[in-house]
Design a protein around this motif. Sequence first.
Motif, PDB file in Angstrom:
ATOM      1  N   GLN A 142       0.861  -1.171   0.000  1.00 37.80           N
ATOM      2  CA  GLN A 142       0.000   0.000   0.000  1.00 37.80           C
ATOM      3  C   GLN A 142       0.897   1.220   0.000  1.00 37.80           C
ATOM      4  O   GLN A 142       2.037   1.124   0.392  1.00 37.80           O
ATOM      5  N   PRO A 143       0.501   2.336  -0.352  1.00 31.71           N
ATOM      6  CA  PRO A 143      -0.845   2.707  -0.768  1.00 31.71           C
ATOM      7  C   PRO A 143      -0.997   2.630  -2.273  1.00 31.71           C
ATOM      8  O   PRO A 143      -0.042   2.365  -3.002  1.00 31.71           O
ATOM      9  N   PHE A 144      -2.204   2.935  -2.691  1.00 33.84           N
ATOM     10  CA  PHE A 144      -2.485   3.005  -4.113  1.00 33.84           C
ATOM     11  C   PHE A 144      -2.298   4.428  -4.628  1.00 33.84           C
ATOM     12  O   PHE A 144      -2.458   4.692  -5.798  1.00 33.84           O
ATOM     13  N   SER A 145      -1.993   5.346  -3.716  1.00 33.06           N
ATOM     14  CA  SER A 145      -1.743   6.734  -4.116  1.00 33.06           C
ATOM     15  C   SER A 145      -0.616   7.300  -3.266  1.00 33.06           C
ATOM     16  O   SER A 145      -0.245   6.734  -2.240  1.00 33.06           O
TER      17      SER A 145
ATOM     18  N   GLN B 167       3.003   4.366   3.439  1.00 32.32           N
ATOM     19  CA  GLN B 167       3.268   3.063   2.840  1.00 32.32           C
ATOM     20  C   GLN B 167       3.199   1.963   3.898  1.00 32.32           C
ATOM     21  O   GLN B 167       3.683   2.137   5.018  1.00 32.32           O
ATOM     22  N   PHE B 168       2.591   0.831   3.533  1.00 33.80           N
ATOM     23  CA  PHE B 168       2.540  -0.324   4.417  1.00 33.80           C
ATOM     24  C   PHE B 168       2.212  -1.570   3.599  1.00 33.80           C
ATOM     25  O   PHE B 168       1.827  -1.479   2.441  1.00 33.80           O
ATOM     26  N   LYS B 169       2.383  -2.707   4.235  1.00 34.12           N
ATOM     27  CA  LYS B 169       2.083  -3.984   3.600  1.00 34.12           C
ATOM     28  C   LYS B 169       0.770  -4.514   4.182  1.00 34.12           C
ATOM     29  O   LYS B 169       0.511  -4.397   5.372  1.00 34.12           O
TER      30      LYS B 169
ATOM     31  N   CYS C 264       2.994  -7.394   7.981  1.00 32.38           N
ATOM     32  CA  CYS C 264       1.848  -6.656   7.442  1.00 32.38           C
ATOM     33  C   CYS C 264       1.238  -5.766   8.519  1.00 32.38           C
ATOM     34  O   CYS C 264       1.272  -6.083   9.705  1.00 32.38           O
ATOM     35  N   TYR C 265       0.666  -4.673   8.071  1.00 37.34           N
ATOM     36  CA  TYR C 265      -0.018  -3.718   8.943  1.00 37.34           C
ATOM     37  C   TYR C 265      -1.458  -4.156   9.216  1.00 37.34           C
ATOM     38  O   TYR C 265      -2.004  -3.892  10.278  1.00 37.34           O
ATOM     39  N   GLU C 266      -2.076  -4.834   8.227  1.00 34.34           N
ATOM     40  CA  GLU C 266      -3.497  -5.163   8.325  1.00 34.34           C
ATOM     41  C   GLU C 266      -3.830  -6.406   7.520  1.00 34.34           C
ATOM     42  O   GLU C 266      -3.050  -6.830   6.671  1.00 34.34           O
ATOM     43  N   VAL C 267      -5.000  -6.957   7.816  1.00 29.18           N
ATOM     44  CA  VAL C 267      -5.611  -8.013   7.014  1.00 29.18           C
ATOM     45  C   VAL C 267      -6.917  -7.433   6.495  1.00 29.18           C
ATOM     46  O   VAL C 267      -7.708  -6.882   7.267  1.00 29.18           O
TER      47      VAL C 267
END
Length: 156
Positions: free
Chosen positions: A77-80, A85-87, A122-125
């Motif tokens: 991430q991100p898309f913008s 930034q994160f995974k 990862c930061y999130e699921v």
Amino acid sequence: MTIRRANEKDIPRIIDLLGQVLQIHAEIRPDIFIPGTTKYTDAELSEMLKDDLKPIYVAADENDICVGYAFCQIREQPFSNNMVQFKSLFIDDLCVDKNTRGRHIGEKLFEHVKSEAKRLGCYEVTLNVWAGNTSAEKFYEKMGLKTKERQLEYIL
């Protein structure tokens, strides 16, 4: 019950389970989904098994037979450029055989995915749920997921 990475011998069972998921989706959205089909072919699954960025985890019973799966994707991430930034670990699909539901297999699969996401940094699921799939929504809410965003549609 063992949760492990899927392998070639799991493909026939995964195809069966993909058919179960497709049937649920076809009942909710017959305008989009084609009954009697599956999301992936045997050949596509065989290739996916080799991709560490798209791990497939299976729940295997005492006979090492696949009774559930979680298709995942590791996304950057991100898309913008205006976001940190994160995974992220995205669950593309999660299914438990209709004949083994109610035995907490989905919970075990989801907990394994969360553990893998942590291990991978990862930061999130995240995941998507089709509107109308209330049993899936209830399950994910029970597992602690919260709505992040909504996607709306206008059918022409």
